[in-house]
Scaffold this active site. Structure first.
Site, PDB file in Angstrom:
ATOM      1  N   ASN A  77       0.802  -1.226   0.000  1.00 41.16           N
ATOM      2  CA  ASN A  77       0.000   0.000   0.000  1.00 41.16           C
ATOM      3  C   ASN A  77       0.839   1.281   0.000  1.00 41.16           C
ATOM      4  OD1 ASN A  77      -1.533  -2.075   2.161  1.00 41.16           O
ATOM      5  ND2 ASN A  77      -2.710  -1.423   0.385  1.00 41.16           N
ATOM      6  N   ILE A  84       1.044   6.840   0.199  1.00 37.18           N
ATOM      7  CA  ILE A  84       0.351   5.833   1.001  1.00 37.18           C
ATOM      8  C   ILE A  84      -1.103   5.712   0.561  1.00 37.18           C
ATOM      9  CG2 ILE A  84      -0.274   5.170   3.364  1.00 37.18           C
ATOM     10  CD1 ILE A  84       1.956   7.329   4.187  1.00 37.18           C
ATOM     11  N   CYS A  85      -1.544   4.492   0.314  1.00 37.47           N
ATOM     12  CA  CYS A  85      -2.943   4.251  -0.032  1.00 37.47           C
ATOM     13  C   CYS A  85      -3.681   3.892   1.255  1.00 37.47           C
ATOM     14  CB  CYS A  85      -3.048   3.113  -1.050  1.00 37.47           C
ATOM     15  SG  CYS A  85      -4.736   2.839  -1.582  1.00 37.47           S
ATOM     16  N   LEU A  86      -4.393   4.886   1.795  1.00 37.15           N
ATOM     17  CA  LEU A  86      -5.099   4.697   3.060  1.00 37.15           C
ATOM     18  C   LEU A  86      -6.308   5.625   3.057  1.00 37.15           C
ATOM     19  CD1 LEU A  86      -4.913   3.287   5.858  1.00 37.15           C
ATOM     20  CD2 LEU A  86      -3.592   5.260   6.645  1.00 37.15           C
TER      21      LEU A  86
END
Length: 152
Positions: A77, A84-86
């Site tokens: 992620n 950041i993939c969040l």
């Protein structure tokens, strides 16, 4: 004004009562922050120190801070640019950012993501499929990267 007083309050709280394994400080200006997250015990990031950059937008807290890893990390992620993939780092409708969240919450969420990757919402497809289908290799690679880039 509201942004400055809120940031000052958040930074003061982060200095006096930081979440376990997390430190955060100003990098010159109030809207340019740095943070360190210690890799969690029993994760491939254990013993690693990961540096992050936090840029606080003009519209904070109505817009989430931009956070990225400065230390390379092998994670499904987090991409090679440190993005950041969040969900909590994005505005609705796609994201889950709310003005009631704060920098401490975000850093804790990132620390949790490090311990529990989400391979179904990857930024790095190759690392994600390795995590899903060859976990031992993923753990080995993540440990190697941690030693190489985040070791003390």
């Amino acid at each position: 004004m509201q942004r400055a007083s809120r940031l000052t309050r958040e930074l003061s709280l982060l200095a006096t009562e930081p979440p376990p394994g997390i430190t955060c400080w100003q990098n010159g200006q109030l809207d340019d922050l740095r943070a360190q997250i210690l890799g969690g015990v029993d994760t491939p990031y254990e013993k690693g120190i990961f540096n992050l950059e936090i840029i606080v937008p003009e519209r904070y807290p109505f817009e989430p801070p931009k956070i990225r890893f400065l230390t390379p990390i092998y994670h499904p992620n987090i991409d090679s640019a440190g993005r950041i993939c969040l969900d909590v780092l994005k505005l609705p409708p796609k994201g889950a950012w709310r003005p009631s969240l704060n920098i401490s919450t975000l850093l804790t969420s990132i620390q949790l993501l490090m311990a529990e990757p989400n391979p179904d919402d990857p930024l790095m497809a190759n690392i994600s499929s390795e995590y899903k289908y060859n976990k031992q290799l993923f753990l080995l690679n993540a440990r190697k990267w941690t030693e190489k880039y985040a070791g003390q």
